[in-house]
Design an enzyme around this catalytic site. Structure first.
Site, PDB file in Angstrom:
ATOM      1  N   GLU A  84      -5.821  13.459  -2.302  1.00 30.73           N
ATOM      2  CA  GLU A  84      -4.807  12.291  -2.339  1.00 30.73           C
ATOM      3  C   GLU A  84      -4.083  12.083  -3.311  1.00 30.73           C
ATOM      4  OE1 GLU A  84      -5.348   7.830  -0.621  1.00 30.73           O
ATOM      5  OE2 GLU A  84      -6.767   8.272  -2.202  1.00 30.73           O
TER       6      GLU A  84
ATOM      7  N   ASP B  18      -2.562   2.355  -6.738  1.00 32.86           N
ATOM      8  CA  ASP B  18      -1.310   2.378  -6.532  1.00 32.86           C
ATOM      9  C   ASP B  18      -0.564   2.025  -7.820  1.00 32.86           C
ATOM     10  OD1 ASP B  18      -1.640   3.269  -3.889  1.00 32.86           O
ATOM     11  OD2 ASP B  18      -1.358   1.126  -2.901  1.00 32.86           O
TER      12      ASP B  18
ATOM     13  N   HIS C  13       1.677   6.641  -0.339  1.00 34.69           N
ATOM     14  CA  HIS C  13       0.202   7.755  -0.176  1.00 34.69           C
ATOM     15  C   HIS C  13       0.582   8.814   0.554  1.00 34.69           C
ATOM     16  CE1 HIS C  13      -2.233   3.783  -0.406  1.00 34.69           C
ATOM     17  NE2 HIS C  13      -1.804   4.169  -1.488  1.00 34.69           N
TER      18      HIS C  13
ATOM     19  N   TYR D  43      -3.586   3.078  12.572  1.00 31.93           N
ATOM     20  CA  TYR D  43      -3.055   4.201  12.520  1.00 31.93           C
ATOM     21  C   TYR D  43      -3.774   5.479  12.835  1.00 31.93           C
ATOM     22  CZ  TYR D  43      -4.360   4.505   7.784  1.00 31.93           C
ATOM     23  OH  TYR D  43      -5.200   4.647   6.632  1.00 31.93           O
TER      24      TYR D  43
ATOM     25  N   ARG E 162       1.008  -1.339   0.003  1.00 26.45           N
ATOM     26  CA  ARG E 162      -0.033  -0.188  -0.025  1.00 26.45           C
ATOM     27  C   ARG E 162       0.797   1.455  -0.074  1.00 26.45           C
ATOM     28  NH1 ARG E 162      -5.516  -1.143   1.624  1.00 26.45           N
ATOM     29  NH2 ARG E 162      -5.697  -3.511   2.481  1.00 26.45           N
TER      30      ARG E 162
ATOM     31  N   LYS F 217       0.609  10.856  10.793  1.00 31.03           N
ATOM     32  CA  LYS F 217       0.485   9.641  11.282  1.00 31.03           C
ATOM     33  C   LYS F 217       1.196   9.080  12.271  1.00 31.03           C
ATOM     34  CE  LYS F 217      -0.999   8.564   6.365  1.00 31.03           C
ATOM     35  NZ  LYS F 217      -0.821   7.797   4.942  1.00 31.03           N
TER      36      LYS F 217
END
Length: 186
Positions: free
Chosen positions: A143, A170, A62, A132, A59, A72
């Site tokens: 994003e 992605d 980002h 998170y 992932r 985060k």
């Protein structure tokens, strides 16, 4: 908790104290006072997120841009991941550098990722539960995904016995590091 600064300013590894006995363990995973003291400023986390992924899921990388940028505090409660953060702050002496660490349910390690960093992870166990905190709400329009495998970044992702599994976002929508730099400058 032990707070360890990395070689990228603002990026902090946190190792909580785990109290274990025959019943299991207890761990304090967040303490606002200690966090503020060691990170150097107050952060109001507004949302908690959780994902469950299988071996080979990657992932990232980002980020949320502009007013929707997010800090985060990430950790893994089950399984193991190779966790990566990339400094995107144009005025930073470490702009474009990446840091990686293993987060897993056994070591309990956490990583604080400040605003203006890209973040991603690769699951290196059969499955991983990744949790998170973020200090800003998600905004789909802000994003952005940077290609995890861009050679200009040179991230040394682990080699697995299985192919990486990525979302369409992605792969198809990820931009190159060069494109990011042209848009956001150094």
């Amino acid at each position: 908790m032990i707070f360890k600064n990395t070689d990228i300013p603002g990026l902090v590894v946190i190792e909580p104290h785990r109290f274990t006995d025959r019943r299991g363990y207890f761990v304090e995973t967040f303490n606002q006072k200690l966090f503020d003291e060691h990170v150097g400023h107050h952060i109001d986390f507004v949302q908690d997120n959780e994902s469950l992924s299988s071996l080979g899921v990657l992932r990232g990388l980002h980020l949320q841009q502009g007013d929707y940028s997010q800090a985060k505090l990430v950790r893994v409660v089950e399984g193991s991941v190779f966790d990566v953060a990339v400094d995107l702050r144009p005025q930073s002496p470490t702009f474009g550098r990446w840091f990686a660490t293993e987060l897993n349910g056994d070591n309990g390690r956490m990583l604080f990722v400040p605003r203006h960093f890209a973040h991603g992870f690769l699951v290196t166990s059969e499955r991983a539960r990744f949790v998170y905190k973020v200090d800003n709400y998600y905004c789909p329009e802000s994003e952005l995904t940077i290609a995890f495998n861009d050679p200009a970044l040179g991230i040394a992702w682990p080699v697995l016995d299985t192919p990486y599994i990525l979302s369409q976002k992605d792969t198809d929508k990820a931009i190159s590091w060069d494109t990011f730099v042209k848009r956001h400058g150094k």
